[in-house]
Write an enzyme that holds these catalytic residues in place. Structure first.
Site, PDB file in Angstrom:
ATOM      1  N   ARG A   9      93.552  71.266  56.072  1.00 15.58           N
ATOM      2  CA  ARG A   9      93.303  70.577  54.805  1.00 15.58           C
ATOM      3  C   ARG A   9      93.323  69.058  54.933  1.00 15.58           C
ATOM      4  O   ARG A   9      92.891  68.348  54.044  1.00 15.58           O
ATOM      5  CB  ARG A   9      94.333  71.010  53.766  1.00 15.58           C
ATOM      6  CG  ARG A   9      93.680  71.795  52.662  1.00 15.58           C
ATOM      7  CD  ARG A   9      94.516  71.892  51.445  1.00 15.58           C
ATOM      8  NE  ARG A   9      95.913  72.150  51.726  1.00 15.58           N
ATOM      9  CZ  ARG A   9      96.647  73.019  51.054  1.00 15.58           C
ATOM     10  NH1 ARG A   9      96.099  73.732  50.100  1.00 15.58           N
ATOM     11  NH2 ARG A   9      97.929  73.170  51.326  1.00 15.58           N
ATOM     12  N   GLY A  10      93.869  68.547  56.048  1.00 16.85           N
ATOM     13  CA  GLY A  10      93.907  67.102  56.249  1.00 16.85           C
ATOM     14  C   GLY A  10      92.509  66.561  56.554  1.00 16.85           C
ATOM     15  O   GLY A  10      91.526  67.306  56.491  1.00 16.85           O
ATOM     16  N   VAL A  12      91.065  65.281  59.479  1.00 14.84           N
ATOM     17  CA  VAL A  12      90.424  65.843  60.679  1.00 14.84           C
ATOM     18  C   VAL A  12      90.182  67.338  60.463  1.00 14.84           C
ATOM     19  O   VAL A  12      89.112  67.865  60.787  1.00 14.84           O
ATOM     20  CB  VAL A  12      91.294  65.605  61.942  1.00 14.84           C
ATOM     21  CG1 VAL A  12      90.735  66.372  63.133  1.00 14.84           C
ATOM     22  CG2 VAL A  12      91.369  64.122  62.257  1.00 14.84           C
ATOM     23  N   SER A  37     102.935  74.232  53.317  1.00 17.48           N
ATOM     24  CA  SER A  37     103.412  74.057  51.933  1.00 17.48           C
ATOM     25  C   SER A  37     102.997  75.169  50.971  1.00 17.48           C
ATOM     26  O   SER A  37     103.517  75.257  49.874  1.00 17.48           O
ATOM     27  CB  SER A  37     102.880  72.732  51.388  1.00 17.48           C
ATOM     28  OG  SER A  37     101.470  72.727  51.478  1.00 17.48           O
ATOM     29  N   CYS A 134      90.244  59.090  69.907  1.00 15.87           N
ATOM     30  CA  CYS A 134      88.865  58.964  69.425  1.00 15.87           C
ATOM     31  C   CYS A 134      88.085  57.853  70.128  1.00 15.87           C
ATOM     32  O   CYS A 134      86.933  58.045  70.523  1.00 15.87           O
ATOM     33  CB  CYS A 134      88.864  58.725  67.924  1.00 15.87           C
ATOM     34  SG  CYS A 134      90.059  57.490  67.401  1.00 15.87           S
ATOM     35  N   GLN A 161      87.485  49.208  65.146  1.00 14.82           N
ATOM     36  CA  GLN A 161      87.855  50.566  64.747  1.00 14.82           C
ATOM     37  C   GLN A 161      87.983  50.726  63.236  1.00 14.82           C
ATOM     38  O   GLN A 161      88.520  49.866  62.535  1.00 14.82           O
ATOM     39  CB  GLN A 161      89.161  50.970  65.458  1.00 14.82           C
ATOM     40  CG  GLN A 161      88.958  51.063  66.960  1.00 14.82           C
ATOM     41  CD  GLN A 161      90.173  51.531  67.734  1.00 14.82           C
ATOM     42  OE1 GLN A 161      90.452  50.995  68.801  1.00 14.82           O
ATOM     43  NE2 GLN A 161      90.888  52.518  67.251  1.00 14.82           N
ATOM     44  N   GLY A 165      90.690  55.958  61.408  1.00 19.68           N
ATOM     45  CA  GLY A 165      91.533  56.166  62.583  1.00 19.68           C
ATOM     46  C   GLY A 165      93.005  55.985  62.252  1.00 19.68           C
ATOM     47  O   GLY A 165      93.879  56.565  62.890  1.00 19.68           O
ATOM     48  N   PRO A 192      75.110  32.268  38.926  1.00 15.36           N
ATOM     49  CA  PRO A 192      74.466  31.937  40.210  1.00 15.36           C
ATOM     50  C   PRO A 192      74.726  30.500  40.651  1.00 15.36           C
ATOM     51  O   PRO A 192      74.553  30.174  41.826  1.00 15.36           O
ATOM     52  CB  PRO A 192      72.974  32.159  39.945  1.00 15.36           C
ATOM     53  CG  PRO A 192      72.853  32.698  38.563  1.00 15.36           C
ATOM     54  CD  PRO A 192      74.169  32.612  37.873  1.00 15.36           C
ATOM     55  N   GLU A 240      97.151  51.903  71.628  1.00 14.22           N
ATOM     56  CA  GLU A 240      95.734  52.258  71.611  1.00 14.22           C
ATOM     57  C   GLU A 240      95.026  51.724  72.864  1.00 14.22           C
ATOM     58  O   GLU A 240      94.177  52.404  73.444  1.00 14.22           O
ATOM     59  CB  GLU A 240      95.081  51.700  70.336  1.00 14.22           C
ATOM     60  CG  GLU A 240      93.664  52.150  70.079  1.00 14.22           C
ATOM     61  CD  GLU A 240      93.565  53.577  69.546  1.00 14.22           C
ATOM     62  OE1 GLU A 240      94.601  54.251  69.393  1.00 14.22           O
ATOM     63  OE2 GLU A 240      92.431  54.015  69.297  1.00 14.22           O
ATOM     64  N   ARG A 271      91.193  46.679  64.341  1.00 14.10           N
ATOM     65  CA  ARG A 271      90.810  47.442  63.150  1.00 14.10           C
ATOM     66  C   ARG A 271      89.906  46.569  62.280  1.00 14.10           C
ATOM     67  O   ARG A 271      90.216  45.412  62.020  1.00 14.10           O
ATOM     68  CB  ARG A 271      92.064  47.821  62.356  1.00 14.10           C
ATOM     69  CG  ARG A 271      91.793  48.702  61.150  1.00 14.10           C
ATOM     70  CD  ARG A 271      91.704  50.166  61.487  1.00 14.10           C
ATOM     71  NE  ARG A 271      92.929  50.710  62.043  1.00 14.10           N
ATOM     72  CZ  ARG A 271      92.969  51.754  62.885  1.00 14.10           C
ATOM     73  NH1 ARG A 271      91.847  52.360  63.256  1.00 14.10           N
ATOM     74  NH2 ARG A 271      94.121  52.198  63.359  1.00 14.10           N
ATOM     75  N   HIS A 278      83.946  54.194  64.712  1.00  9.17           N
ATOM     76  CA  HIS A 278      84.469  53.195  65.633  1.00  9.17           C
ATOM     77  C   HIS A 278      83.282  52.596  66.406  1.00  9.17           C
ATOM     78  O   HIS A 278      82.396  53.329  66.856  1.00  9.17           O
ATOM     79  CB  HIS A 278      85.415  53.834  66.646  1.00  9.17           C
ATOM     80  CG  HIS A 278      86.768  54.193  66.090  1.00  9.17           C
ATOM     81  ND1 HIS A 278      87.144  53.974  64.787  1.00  9.17           N
ATOM     82  CD2 HIS A 278      87.855  54.744  66.710  1.00  9.17           C
ATOM     83  CE1 HIS A 278      88.404  54.383  64.621  1.00  9.17           C
ATOM     84  NE2 HIS A 278      88.848  54.854  65.754  1.00  9.17           N
TER      85      HIS A 278
HETATM   86  N1  HSE Z   1      94.251  55.909  67.200  1.00 12.73           N
HETATM   87  C1  HSE Z   1      92.955  55.876  66.616  1.00 12.73           C
HETATM   88  C2  HSE Z   1      92.826  54.780  65.613  1.00 12.73           C
HETATM   89  C3  HSE Z   1      92.653  57.150  65.942  1.00 12.73           C
HETATM   90  O1  HSE Z   1      93.866  54.293  65.159  1.00 12.73           O
HETATM   91  O2  HSE Z   1      91.734  54.370  65.269  1.00 12.73           O
HETATM   92  C4  HSE Z   1      92.370  58.371  66.661  1.00 12.73           C
HETATM   93  O3  HSE Z   1      92.689  58.591  67.947  1.00 12.73           O
END
Ligand code: HSE
Length: 374
Positions: A9-10, A12, A37, A134, A161, A165, A192, A240, A271, A278
């Site tokens: 359900r998450g 991924v 749950s 990923c 990324q 992620g 404008p 990472e 990020r 990504h």
């Molecule tokens: N660690 C990765 C991220 C996600 O933070 O983008 C998946 O491996």
């Protein structure tokens, strides 16, 4: 074969369910869905699926499965997996989380790149198959052709990324931040003739204000970026970034970084405000001065998902963006050219959906591999 599915359900897990339904995987085996749950509730309706959800911590129910696929997360894997094995369960454990990835008795699965390694492990009786990080997986998918030809000496990856992620709450917060920034400048934008520096000032104030939601992301991401992903390893390297070389060498079946024959993968992970793709800007040192058309041919021929994008402005903008690739299996690679550093140095830019090839897809393909139906 009876397959237990946990964490469906998450984020991924939901992508995994979409892909398994689209590819009719559920027709190939019996499915049992587990829940942390809602045990006893209704399971999702799939072909050959049990109707009722089982408790995800019920070792006996789990042990009744020939294979378990989990996208429940690392805490669950660390808790349940050792207990199941201690109880004598000999089934296949297929996991999206990083918890067991680097263990000696686990193989990192990315079959377009390392199918022989997976097949060898199956023949040896290995039972633990874990999806890759990923970013690493997407990079190896894109560079598959050059890796198979063993022409790469080292790679430096500068990543861009997506919020996904980090997690679903972070994706929501990114959009909330965007909305708040827009609100702060809305009146000025409607005129404008309003000075751009006033708009910039309003947005800048909003970015720094206590009102900007940062609970999940920890910092502004909309209109900004975050130059650190995951834990601080205390040596200037983020977890990472460490994963890139550690996992790449394991996936490729090479010695660990630093040992002779290993692949050097370095870089900085950043990020940015994309949703689920990504991107990575790569500098690559080749072992030889290969002609660019040959490099492009090797890349394009490596697997059915990678596509080489011509290195011009129009194609790059149209094809090499998270907006274009989002929700697709495609792994475009472009911006390929020789660098002024020397004839063995090339640049590349690649984009991939981190929830598909970066997470869910290798798991469902591993199930098919077990059934010889890939
Ligand atoms: N660690 C990765 C991220 C996600 O933070 O983008 C998946 O491996």
């Amino acid at each position: 074969m009876k397959v237990g599915i946990v964490g469906w359900r998450g984020m991924v897990g939901s992508v995994l369910m979409q892909r398994m339904s689209a590819e009719k995987d559920f027709e190939l085996f019996e499915s049992v869905f587990f829940s942390t749950s809602n045990a006893g509730g209704d399971a999702p309706t799939v072909a050959r699926g049990e109707r009722t959800l089982k408790e995800a911590n019920d070792l006996e129910a789990l042990a009744g499965c020939d294979a378990i696929v989990t996208a429940q997360g690392g805490d669950y894997s660390n808790d349940v997996f050792p207990k199941l094995r201690a109880a004598g369960w000999r089934g296949y454990w297929i996991d999206a989380a990083s918890a067991l990835r680097m263990k000696d008795d686990a193989v990192i699965i990315l079959d377009p790149v390392n199918l022989p390694l997976i097949q060898d492990a199956l023949a040896r009786g290995v039972k633990n198959y874990i999806g890759s990080n990923c970013t690493v997986g997407l990079m190896l998918m894109a560079l598959d052709g050059l890796l198979k030809a063993d022409v790469i000496e080292w790679i430096s990856a500068m990543t861009y990324q997506a919020a996904s992620g980090a997690g679903a709450p972070q994706m929501r917060e990114l959009i909330e931040q965007m909305g708040q920034l827009y609100s702060s400048a809305r009146d000025l934008l409607s005129d404008p003739k309003s000075p751009i520096l006033e708009i910039d000032h309003a947005v800048s104030m909003s970015l720094l204000s206590d009102q900007l939601p940062v609970r999940s992301l920890g910092a502004p991401l909309a209109g900004s970026l975050i130059p650190w992903i995951h834990d601080d390893l205390g040596n200037g390297v983020s977890r990472e970034e460490w994963k890139a070389s550690a996992e790449a060498n394991k996936i490729l079946g090479r010695p660990a970084l630093g040992e002779a024959g290993s692949l050097i993968v370095e870089g900085l992970c950043v990020r940015i405000g994309a949703m689920r793709c990504h991107s990575q800007a790569l500098t690559i040192k080749l072992r030889a001065d290969l002609p660019l058309p040959e490099i492009e041919r090797m890349l394009a021929d490596a697997n059915e998902w990678v596509t080489v994008v011509a290195n011009n402005r129009e194609d790059s903008i149209r094809e090499l963006s998270p907006a274009k690739v989002n929700g697709t299996m495609s792994i475009p690679i472009g911006r390929l050219r020789k660098l002024a550093l020397g004839p063995e140095y090339i640049s590349a830019f690649t984009v991939g959906d981190q929830l598909l090839w970066g997470a869910a897809e290798p798991l469902r393909r591993m199930l098919r591999l077990l059934l010889n139906k890939l």
